[in-house]
Design a protein around this motif. Structure first.
Motif, mmCIF file in Angstrom:
data_model
loop_
_atom_site.group_PDB
_atom_site.id
_atom_site.type_symbol
_atom_site.label_atom_id
_atom_site.label_comp_id
_atom_site.label_asym_id
_atom_site.label_seq_id
_atom_site.Cartn_x
_atom_site.Cartn_y
_atom_site.Cartn_z
ATOM 1 N N ALA A 1 0.831 -1.205 0.000
ATOM 2 C CA ALA A 1 0.000 0.000 0.000
ATOM 3 C C ALA A 1 0.865 1.255 0.000
ATOM 4 O O ALA A 1 0.553 2.237 -0.677
ATOM 5 N N PHE A 2 1.931 1.245 0.778
ATOM 6 C CA PHE A 2 2.850 2.387 0.813
ATOM 7 C C PHE A 2 3.399 2.654 -0.588
ATOM 8 O O PHE A 2 3.395 3.791 -1.061
ATOM 9 N N LEU B 1 3.927 6.409 -3.295
ATOM 10 C CA LEU B 1 4.974 6.646 -4.295
ATOM 11 C C LEU B 1 4.489 6.465 -5.727
ATOM 12 O O LEU B 1 5.211 6.792 -6.668
ATOM 13 N N GLY B 2 3.286 5.901 -5.902
ATOM 14 C CA GLY B 2 2.732 5.729 -7.236
ATOM 15 C C GLY B 2 3.413 4.661 -8.067
ATOM 16 O O GLY B 2 3.373 4.692 -9.289
ATOM 17 N N THR B 3 4.049 3.695 -7.405
ATOM 18 C CA THR B 3 4.700 2.588 -8.109
ATOM 19 C C THR B 3 3.788 1.370 -8.085
ATOM 20 O O THR B 3 2.847 1.315 -7.284
ATOM 21 N N PRO B 4 4.066 0.364 -8.904
ATOM 22 C CA PRO B 4 3.342 -0.898 -8.729
ATOM 23 C C PRO B 4 3.586 -1.416 -7.304
ATOM 24 O O PRO B 4 4.668 -1.234 -6.735
ATOM 25 N N ARG C 1 10.000 -2.441 -4.554
ATOM 26 C CA ARG C 1 10.612 -2.120 -3.264
ATOM 27 C C ARG C 1 11.815 -1.211 -3.494
ATOM 28 O O ARG C 1 12.501 -1.315 -4.515
ATOM 29 N N ILE C 2 12.064 -0.344 -2.526
ATOM 30 C CA ILE C 2 13.242 0.529 -2.580
ATOM 31 C C ILE C 2 14.390 -0.223 -1.928
ATOM 32 O O ILE C 2 14.344 -0.534 -0.735
ATOM 33 N N ARG C 3 15.420 -0.522 -2.714
ATOM 34 C CA ARG C 3 16.615 -1.197 -2.192
ATOM 35 C C ARG C 3 17.498 -0.235 -1.420
ATOM 36 O O ARG C 3 18.120 -0.604 -0.435
#
Length: 172
Positions: free
Chosen positions: A45-46, A51-54, A58-60
């Motif tokens: 959900a975050f 962030l408007g991403t699929p 995930r942010i590495r």
């Protein structure tokens, strides 16, 4: 306008390899690594709603770089995207380039060519119109981001208005 705008704080760029991105900005622009977050521990959900991403992305890693006295550069590395995808061309909607003001674009090109940076045609000098006096050249980061370096003293538009664009270089 209801509130005061102070200026641009940062430009965020997604790169395929954050260490390569950091090394590039340090070598080319003398960037200083200010802080790094590491991986984000967030849910789908975050990612999707904030962030408007699929949702599965995930942010590495995330790092903030300071490049001179101007806007900060924030680099992101995500997992889940095609690392070989190319950035949009400058001519495409949403296409972007970043321009860094340098002391002398001609000297900077010599220094960067010695480091193996390949440029498009130039350096170029605008000789008439509002941008008269603007020296510039385009090149690409290893991941395809369009970049520009520029230098100038005065520009043609200055004779027609008292308004001035913001300068990274202090004006005498």
């Amino acid at each position: 306008m209801a509130e005061r705008v102070y200026g641009m704080h940062h430009i965020g760029i997604t790169v395929p390899d954050i260490n390569e991105g950091i090394a590039f900005f340090k070598a080319v622009f003398g960037a200083v690594e200010v802080f790094r977050t590491g991986a984000f521990d967030v849910d789908e959900a975050f990612m999707e709603r904030r962030l408007g991403t699929p949702a599965h992305m995930r942010i590495r890693d995330l790092v903030f770089l300071r490049c001179g006295a101007g806007t900060n550069v924030e680099l992101f590395e995500y997992s889940g995207e095609d690392a070989a995808a190319r950035p949009r061309r400058n001519s495409e909607i949403g296409g972007t380039h970043l321009c860094f003001e340098v002391e002398d674009v001609f000297a900077s090109v010599e220094r960067l060519r010695a480091q193996g940076i390949e440029f498009l045609d130039g350096p170029n000098t605008v000789t008439d119109g509002p941008l008269a006096g603007f020296n510039w050249i385009y090149f690409y980061a290893p991941w395809g981001q369009s970049l520009e370096i520029a230098s100038f003293s005065n520009l043609g538009y200055e004779k027609d208005t008292t308004e001035r664009i913001w300068r990274a270089k202090p004006v005498d």
